[in-house]
Design an enzyme around this catalytic site. Sequence first.
Site, PDB file in Angstrom:
ATOM      1  N   ASP A  92      21.237  16.951   9.625  1.00  0.00           N
ATOM      2  CA  ASP A  92      21.519  18.292   8.815  1.00  0.00           C
ATOM      3  C   ASP A  92      20.475  18.750   8.774  1.00  0.00           C
ATOM      4  O   ASP A  92      19.717  18.132   8.513  1.00  0.00           O
ATOM      5  CB  ASP A  92      22.646  17.983   7.790  1.00  0.00           C
ATOM      6  CG  ASP A  92      22.672  17.133   6.374  1.00  0.00           C
ATOM      7  OD1 ASP A  92      20.885  17.084   6.618  1.00  0.00           O
ATOM      8  OD2 ASP A  92      22.799  16.910   5.746  1.00  0.00           O
TER       9      ASP A  92
ATOM     10  N   ASP B  56      31.521  14.074  10.967  1.00  0.00           N
ATOM     11  CA  ASP B  56      31.025  13.077  10.507  1.00  0.00           C
ATOM     12  C   ASP B  56      31.435  13.454   9.510  1.00  0.00           C
ATOM     13  O   ASP B  56      32.908  14.429   8.501  1.00  0.00           O
ATOM     14  CB  ASP B  56      29.560  13.285  10.385  1.00  0.00           C
ATOM     15  CG  ASP B  56      29.195  14.170   9.530  1.00  0.00           C
ATOM     16  OD1 ASP B  56      28.622  14.208   8.131  1.00  0.00           O
ATOM     17  OD2 ASP B  56      29.309  15.531   9.685  1.00  0.00           O
TER      18      ASP B  56
END
Length: 376
Positions: A92, A271
Amino acid sequence: MHFELKHTDPHSRARAGLIHTDHGMIETPIFMPVGTQGTVKGVHQQELRDDVEAQIILGNTFHLYLRPGLEVFKGAGGLHRFMGWERPVLTDSGGYQVYSLAKSRKITEEGVRFQSHHDGSYHFFSPERAIDIQRIIGADIIMAFDECTPYPCDYAYAKRSMHMTHRWLKRCITQMDVTEPEYGYSQALFPIVQGSVYPDLRKESAEFIASQNAAGNAIGGLSVGEPDEDMYSMTDLVCSILPADRPRYLMGVGTPVNILEGIALGVDIFDCVMPSRNARHGMLFTSEGTINIKNRKWSMDFSPLDANGMTYVDQVYTKAYLHHLVKAKENLAIQIATIHNLAFYLALVKEARRRILDGTFRTWKDGQVKKLGRRI
């Protein structure tokens, strides 16, 4: 990186595909275990490969930047070599920390100033800096820097934030264009759709993101407290706009039911910390529903953790044994529960893929949702 769409379910938007990366192929739909700090808590990399059958894992840019730091990654040759993981990795951008560290950060047009939770030091992330950091960490898929807005979020704030995220994306794309990968393999940038739970904003953001022609696209700002119905409706809207020939990643989602419903709406990648985090608190996801293994009723249950499970932990260890380990606060309890939960999630998306390919997904999904949402 490129995406190969293999089949779409005739009764939903569910898709089966292949993502090709320089560290291997990923069969979609797929779930990514969360390895925040270069490790999935409680699980060895060998177990991730052989027992969980993880095809890709996620790392957290902000946490890895703070510790061990970029010099370590440069010295090691990137995160893959540093942690001994040869399969794909996604990082991320730090955008989630804009949301989760709201009390210790300041947002400006230029970027975000964070305060370290380790030592109180200050650090600045701009879109350019977020790209540079992810280049050095070395993930196969890297995320554009964005603001993940909270829920609830008023319309005016959501709109301002969305447009700033779009401006930041353009800067991320420019930085990708003027820099090169650090370690000789390619990296793909995924932009992120924002807009909170407002349909017109989500539509505008999805259209802007789709116009950037990225290798893949993500849906952010959901699973932050909004009702499931809002999450599904926003996902449905966005997936109807994002290009069908690129993978779609729904960030931070979720329960097994959330994942199955997301697959039905056209999502390819998921996720969530839930399977590993809940495992550390004695919560097991099974093919018949959710179990709190700390409950006394399991103390004399000598049946397998999950009769339908495929890993050695499901078949070798009983509910009574894991109940004992949890009550005794043995570290092995966390390891067994984490392997079980992650393997269950990966087996679930693997079966979803098989059902998509043979045309039975919708009926199977509807039956699974009724079972997996209950507590036993």
